[in-house]
Design an enzyme around this catalytic site. Sequence first.
Site, mmCIF file in Angstrom:
data_model
loop_
_atom_site.group_PDB
_atom_site.id
_atom_site.type_symbol
_atom_site.label_atom_id
_atom_site.label_comp_id
_atom_site.label_asym_id
_atom_site.label_seq_id
_atom_site.Cartn_x
_atom_site.Cartn_y
_atom_site.Cartn_z
ATOM 1 N N TYR A 22 -2.054 -0.915 10.810
ATOM 2 C CA TYR A 22 -2.154 -1.559 9.495
ATOM 3 C C TYR A 22 -0.954 -1.205 8.619
ATOM 4 C CZ TYR A 22 -3.402 -1.931 4.558
ATOM 5 O OH TYR A 22 -3.367 -2.187 3.208
ATOM 6 N N LYS A 29 2.146 -3.537 7.099
ATOM 7 C CA LYS A 29 2.449 -3.686 5.664
ATOM 8 C C LYS A 29 3.887 -3.240 5.384
ATOM 9 C CE LYS A 29 0.095 -4.835 2.754
ATOM 10 N NZ LYS A 29 -0.240 -6.189 2.206
ATOM 11 N N THR A 36 0.823 -1.210 0.000
ATOM 12 C CA THR A 36 0.000 0.000 0.000
ATOM 13 C C THR A 36 0.860 1.264 0.000
ATOM 14 O OG1 THR A 36 -1.498 1.275 1.397
ATOM 15 C CG2 THR A 36 -0.118 -0.300 2.522
ATOM 16 N N ASP A 37 0.287 2.356 -0.507
ATOM 17 C CA ASP A 37 0.983 3.650 -0.410
ATOM 18 C C ASP A 37 0.996 4.165 1.028
ATOM 19 O OD1 ASP A 37 -1.724 4.333 -0.183
ATOM 20 O OD2 ASP A 37 -1.675 5.897 -1.710
ATOM 21 N N GLU A 38 0.190 3.545 1.907
ATOM 22 C CA GLU A 38 0.130 4.012 3.298
ATOM 23 C C GLU A 38 1.452 3.804 4.038
ATOM 24 O OE1 GLU A 38 -3.498 3.109 5.430
ATOM 25 O OE2 GLU A 38 -4.587 2.838 3.561
HETATM 26 N N1 LIG Z 1 -8.124 -2.157 -0.596
HETATM 27 C C1 LIG Z 1 -7.227 -1.205 -0.861
HETATM 28 O O1 LIG Z 1 -7.595 -0.068 -1.171
HETATM 29 C C2 LIG Z 1 -5.760 -1.515 -0.804
HETATM 30 C C3 LIG Z 1 -4.864 -0.503 -1.108
HETATM 31 C C4 LIG Z 1 -3.493 -0.791 -1.096
HETATM 32 C C5 LIG Z 1 -3.055 -2.069 -0.813
HETATM 33 N N2 LIG Z 1 -3.941 -3.044 -0.499
HETATM 34 C C6 LIG Z 1 -3.430 -4.374 -0.213
HETATM 35 O O2 LIG Z 1 -3.969 -5.273 -1.175
HETATM 36 C C7 LIG Z 1 -4.184 -6.550 -0.581
HETATM 37 C C8 LIG Z 1 -5.630 -6.957 -0.768
HETATM 38 O O3 LIG Z 1 -6.470 -5.973 -0.181
HETATM 39 P P1 LIG Z 1 -8.047 -6.152 -0.175
HETATM 40 O O4 LIG Z 1 -8.640 -4.814 -0.007
HETATM 41 O O5 LIG Z 1 -8.452 -7.007 -1.298
HETATM 42 O O6 LIG Z 1 -8.225 -6.960 1.186
HETATM 43 P P2 LIG Z 1 -9.471 -7.812 1.686
HETATM 44 O O7 LIG Z 1 -9.523 -7.581 3.156
HETATM 45 O O8 LIG Z 1 -10.674 -7.524 0.870
HETATM 46 O O9 LIG Z 1 -9.065 -9.320 1.385
HETATM 47 C C9 LIG Z 1 -8.042 -9.972 2.063
HETATM 48 C C10 LIG Z 1 -8.156 -11.457 1.790
HETATM 49 O O10 LIG Z 1 -7.058 -12.098 2.461
HETATM 50 C C11 LIG Z 1 -7.562 -13.245 3.135
HETATM 51 N N3 LIG Z 1 -6.744 -13.502 4.317
HETATM 52 C C12 LIG Z 1 -6.641 -12.717 5.418
HETATM 53 N N4 LIG Z 1 -5.829 -13.293 6.316
HETATM 54 C C13 LIG Z 1 -5.382 -14.451 5.753
HETATM 55 C C14 LIG Z 1 -4.496 -15.464 6.186
HETATM 56 N N5 LIG Z 1 -3.935 -15.424 7.406
HETATM 57 N N6 LIG Z 1 -4.238 -16.493 5.345
HETATM 58 C C15 LIG Z 1 -4.819 -16.546 4.116
HETATM 59 N N7 LIG Z 1 -5.689 -15.618 3.673
HETATM 60 C C16 LIG Z 1 -5.965 -14.580 4.481
HETATM 61 C C17 LIG Z 1 -8.989 -12.893 3.509
HETATM 62 O O11 LIG Z 1 -9.765 -14.057 3.750
HETATM 63 C C18 LIG Z 1 -9.448 -12.087 2.304
HETATM 64 O O12 LIG Z 1 -10.006 -12.920 1.315
HETATM 65 C C19 LIG Z 1 -3.775 -6.415 0.882
HETATM 66 O O13 LIG Z 1 -2.478 -6.908 1.015
HETATM 67 C C20 LIG Z 1 -3.812 -4.927 1.132
HETATM 68 O O14 LIG Z 1 -2.886 -4.561 2.135
HETATM 69 C C21 LIG Z 1 -5.288 -2.788 -0.488
#
Ligand SMILES: NC(=O)c1ccc[n+]([C@@H]2O[C@H](COP(=O)([O-])OP(=O)(O)OC[C@H]3O[C@@H](n4cnc5c(N)ncnc54)[C@H](O)[C@@H]3O)[C@@H](O)[C@H]2O)c1
Length: 345
Positions: A155, A159, A130-132
């Site tokens: 969070y 990350k 993430t950019d965070e």
């Molecule tokens: N949503 C955003 O805007 C955003 C922005 C930047 C980065 N990200 C990153 O992108 C990735 C996906 O984000 P998202 O929004 O789809 O998240 P999400 O919360 O929608 O999905 C996360 C998934 O990971 C699975 N999970 C969680 N813990 C687990 C574990 N211990 N073992 C196996 N699976 C596990 C969950 O069941 C879920 O399906 C993350 O790494 C997040 O940090 C998200």
Amino acid sequence: MKLLVTGGAGFIGSAVVRLAVARGHEVINLDALTYAACLDNVADVAKEPGYRFVHADIRDPQALADVFATYTPDAVMHLAAESHVDRSIDGPGAFIDTNVTGTYHLLQAALVHWEAVGKPDTFRFHHISTDEVYGTLGAEGQFTEETPYAPNSPYSASKAASDHLVRAWGETYGLPYVITNCSNNYGPYHFPEKLIPVVILNALAGKPIPVYGAGENVRDWLYVEDHADALLTVLDQGTVGRSYNIGGENEARNIDLVHMICGILDQKRPGGALHADLITFVTDRPGHDLRYAIDPARIRTELGWRPSVTLEEGLERSVTWYLENDDLWRALQNRDGVGERLGTV
Ligand SMILES: NC(=O)c1ccc[n+]([C@@H]2O[C@H](COP(=O)([O-])OP(=O)(O)OC[C@H]3O[C@@H](n4cnc5c(N)ncnc54)[C@H](O)[C@@H]3O)[C@@H](O)[C@H]2O)c1
């Protein structure tokens, strides 16, 4: 390619799975199915011959070893994480366990596999972050890949820690990796505890639309299907050992974003009062970063990638998706903590 995608039942992971399968990749979707997961997100591809689902936890080293041995993937796309900042304020332990320790176990399993198959240069460990991790900006400036890490929430700290682990496994053991740091995603299948779905669904239900603080926080919004495309581009063409920022080139203040969504709903669901009348300012999130903005120069100049969806188009598509998929999101609203105000300390 044969891709091991972790977190493929989540919001972004499922978009990656759908796109990768559509492009002819074999996909092993490994997910622990936490509160944030929904297998309906991948129902469109679940019967495709190149798709497999494995119910496993990245904190379980034996399960990971079995998956690598069974499927021998060419690449890992690591998206599994605890992802909601407000939940990280109330319960940071789960974020350390999954995002830090889980990433460590996944790196170890990937390393053992990579060594067992002869250390091919073509193998990739693609870590999605993430950019965070860069902290917060004032009114000016953008995050580049050289911006020092300064995470402010549990969070983003978890990350950032996982990004450092990935880099270290590359530098120390030679594991071929790429890291991507993206801005806020939105679009179809977004879990109903995040800002944009909360606005849409509360507006539809005639409930107050909560806006943290004065709504001055600025985010760069990235349409999730553009993000999935960018991730496959970096996986395919990115330089090993390099990180790439991915943005939507769509900066907006939260309050302006909320007004845009309300305007779309006024057109699609007219009648009664304006949806914006439901906007309610609530106590701000502690440590709430003021502004994130991505300098997209590296991914644009080195890989020729740019987002294709404007914020106006993306919000229109998102609202339409929620209007047409009532059955999918309604069930998720009953999950633990969804709809409650979290992370106020
Ligand atoms: N949503 C955003 O805007 C955003 C922005 C930047 C980065 N990200 C990153 O992108 C990735 C996906 O984000 P998202 O929004 O789809 O998240 P999400 O919360 O929608 O999905 C996360 C998934 O990971 C699975 N999970 C969680 N813990 C687990 C574990 N211990 N073992 C196996 N699976 C596990 C969950 O069941 C879920 O399906 C993350 O790494 C997040 O940090 C998200």
